[in-house]
Design an enzyme around this catalytic site. Structure first.
Site: not given
Length: 736
Positions: A110, A176, A512
């Protein structure tokens, strides 16, 4: 990508010699060497050089480096509540007591991590497992001291085209990676909230799991070469689960042989690592699912029973329930003039632009001091841009009409914004057209819990079937992916309210966010069953899924229609069911190699994907995509079904219960027009017969072909466990 060399140093020498045979320039052409899970390298090459290397002996694959993109804890409480609703008998499993995932290691490919977050505290955690072979890389504003007994590994991968040193670090600058890691395996943090909204205890699904971060993404995207390098390192490091909340756009999704996520996942699964990936955010259109390789656990997204309600109050005291997150300090009484965007059109603008409040389409004099009602019919400008345009023209705020995003709360800081449905908009328009001086206000956001119905399939969640593999049902499972509160980077001033520090937790949505929910459960299942294969873990998750919402009605889509396996796969994730599934469907490497044969690949192409194709393996003489239906998968997909024919598929189940003696009986839920027979319809397991096979015969009850794709399920039960497999039969008119 061939089998890994026994020596990483010799592999690097081989790579260098291969490059030197075609390169007459730069000595630093190599970007990454892959030496652990598979043999290969990434390098800067011209098209001519790439073609030349592809012809060299021993080279099985050369492809361009793609740029992939992100698919951007009350959710855990909701999942457990849903599980409690679904369970009809006590199987002896306590979801809370089993949620620790002790000593399993989840790798996150990620954007990095914010190590200072409380979600990554190692309080009360034991020593790092001795099998861990990874490292904690130092980089920009990141030292080895940032790792601990929770965050046990952190790596980053250099982008050869970037001149910035800011990305040379495992530290997350986007948020994220921090969010998904804490969702799957974050430690419990009491009093977490987003500026007072969604207050509660934030925790991951597998709080006892360790975290390893592989930073492959920057603000420009996620390089395929870095993703492959992360897989290579993760295999050597010793992770148990890999979580990837990223992928290609469905329109340009690469073939398996050129897909770094699929290739890396194949190697990882061969090594016993469960790979969980997001299904994509290109819904609600059909055939948009990505990451659909059968060795990947593919996750769709759903809502939870929490709503961020932002109400609109009209001058007639009518209250319209909207959705959004804002903290505006304006009057709670409806005192602000209200105008429709098309009525505020500037002289040079088109009516459609003004109706949608697109940039430079509104007359400042008509908008100043007013709340503007805007459509969201086009994709030229996003809601935040529309709001900024209204505010820059002197407007107070925006009421946005958007059926799809009404169920997904975006954040708008201190600016008033409410998203409403077209049905509610009709009431506002009626008020506007019947009132000489219409007024309104937008109330501050409140948190509503126990919202019904939930779950609902998120509008953005990519849908099946795969456009290229109709005989494999994807996505596999659905999990919460809407308005998820989880840890965030601590220096994000773009999210900070005026006069306040940046938030330590943030609310965002996407597949996600659903992906790490499944990764957390996979880690918990692995902790309880350390010898289980990735396919057994996937099977346990799929066959125990939930198909009803908190109204005890079938799960619906965002449009209100009843959902199908194309929307949610086997159903909504259960937190306790996968821990004791009763039976599992195991799929091995040979099954996956045979799948690739039926997909249309020859052995030379398959060697681009597989770590080590056995010397005695050959593709069947008769290969056809229809035979993919026979892969030992927990779901069944039949394509191009003719009206007068019958189609037979085979499956094998393994008894994984402590009780070796068990009798399971099959029940079928079949749609009208389709006859489904299970043979035998009773399976008797013993100590010496833990694996048993059965066949399913699909036949039409009419002479005409199916007019549309139809769905059903097969459930095996022994009174203690229910093992459910969804199926889809697609019509001959459906494209393959």
């Amino acid at each position: 990508m061939g089998a890994a060399s026994s020596s990483s140093s010799s592999a690097r020498i081989d790579h260098a010699q291969l490059l030197s045979s075609v390169l007459k320039r730069k000595q630093n052409a190599v970007v990454h060497n892959y030496t652990h899970g598979f043999a290969g390298f990434a390098a800067r090459l011209s098209e001519e050089e790439a073609r030349s290397i592809a012809q060299k002996p021993g080279v099985v694959s050369v492809f361009a480096d793609p740029i992939l993109h992100l698919h951007t804890t009350h959710s855990w409480d909701f999942l457990r509540y849903q599980t409690d609703l679904e369970m009809e008998s006590d199987s002896g499993s306590n979801p809370d007591s089993q949620s620790h995932g002790t000593d399993t290691i989840i790798g996150f490919v990620d954007t990095g991590i914010w190590p200072e977050s409380e979600s990554f505290s190692d309080k009360d955690m034991g020593q790092i497992p001795s099998r861990w072979k990874g490292s904690c890389m130092e980089g920009h504003d990141f030292t080895t001291s940032h790792c601990n007994k929770k965050l046990i590994g952190a790596r980053y991968y250099n982008d050869p085209d970037s001149e910035s040193t800011a990305n040379l670090t495992p530290r997350d600058s986007i948020g994220h990676g921090t969010h998904v890691a804490s969702t799957a395996a974050g430690s419990s943090v009491s009093g977490a909230s987003y500026y007072g909204l969604a207050v509660g205890t934030a925790k991951g699904g597998s709080t006892g799991s360790r975290i390893a971060i592989y930073k492959v993404c920057s603000p420009d995207g996620c390089r395929g070469s870095a993703i492959l390098a992360a897989y290579d390192d993760a295999i050597a490091d010793g992770v148990d689960v890999l979580s990837l909340s990223l992928g290609a756009n469905s329109v340009v999704a690469p073939e398996f042989a050129h897909d770094p996520i699929a290739i890396g996942a194949f190697h990882a699964v061969e090594k016993g690592i469960t790979v969980v990936c997001s299904a994509g955010n290109d819904g609600p259109s059909p055939q948009t699912v990505v990451n659909f390789a059968p060795w990947i656990l593919t996750v769709a997204a759903s809502t939870i029973d929490r709503d961020f309600e932002t109400d609109v109050v009209l001058g007639n005291n009518k209250v319209i329930k909207g959705e959004a997150i804002h903290f505006a300090d304006i009057q709670k009484s409806p005192v602000y003039p209200l105008i429709y965007g098309s009525s505020a059109k500037s002289s040079s603008a088109e009516e459609v632009d003004a109706r949608n409040c697109n940039t430079d389409s509104l007359d400042r004099d008509k908008v100043k001091g007013k709340i503007v009602l805007c459509q969201n019919e086009d994709a030229l400008y996003d809601p935040k841009q529309k709001l900024e345009g209204v505010k820059s023209s002197g407007g107070i705020g925006v009421i946005l009409i958007d059926d799809a995003s009404r169920s997904v709360a975006s954040t708008f800081g201190s600016d008033p914004m409410a998203v409403i449905t077209s049905k509610d908009a009709a009431e506002i328009l009626s008020y506007l057209n019947s009132t000489r001086n219409p007024v309104a206000t937008i109330l501050p956001t409140i948190t509503v819990t126990k919202y019904k119905p939930a779950p609902v399939v998120a509008y953005f969640s990519s849908r099946g079937p795969s456009g290229t593999v109709r005989n494999l049902l994807k996505p596999d499972i659905m999990a919460p992916g809407v308005d998820i509160l989880a840890a965030w980077i601590g220096n994000d001033t773009s999210e900070a309210l005026a006069g306040k520090a940046p938030p330590l937790f943030n609310v965002i949505s996407g597949t996600s966010m659903s992906c790490p929910h499944v990764s957390g459960i996979a880690a918990t299942v692995k902790a309880q069953n350390p010898t289980w294969s990735p396919s057994a873990i996937r099977s346990a998750i799929m066959t125990t899924a939930i198909q009803t919402n908190n109204l005890k009605a079938p799960i619906a889509t965002d449009s209100g229609s009843i959902g199908t396996p194309y929307d949610f796969g086997a159903g909504e994730l259960s937190t306790s069911g996968p821990l004791q599934p009763g039976l599992v469907y195991e799929t091995d490497t040979i099954d996956y190699l045979t799948f690739l044969c039926h997909y249309g690949y020859d052995i030379s192409t398959i060697k681009k994907i597989s770590l080590a194709v056995p010397d005695n393996f050959t593709c069947p003489k008769d290969t056809n995509k229809t035979y993919i239906s026979n892969m030992n998968y927990p779901s069944i997909a039949i394509s191009q079904f003719e009206g007068k024919e019958s189609r037979k598929v085979s499956r094998t189940v393994t008894n994984v219960d402590a009780d070796n003696e068990a009798v399971y009986t099959a029940s079928v839920s079949a749609p009208k027009g389709l006859d489904v027979k299970v043979m035998p319809d009773k399976l008797q397991f013993t100590k010496n017969s833990k694996k048993l096979a059965y066949q399913v015969v699909f036949s039409s009850t009419t002479s005409s072909s199916l007019k549309e794709d139809v769905f059903g399920s097969i459930t095996w039960t022994n009174g203690k466990y229910k093992v459910r497999s969804p199926f889809v039969v697609s019509s001959a008119s459906s494209s393959d």
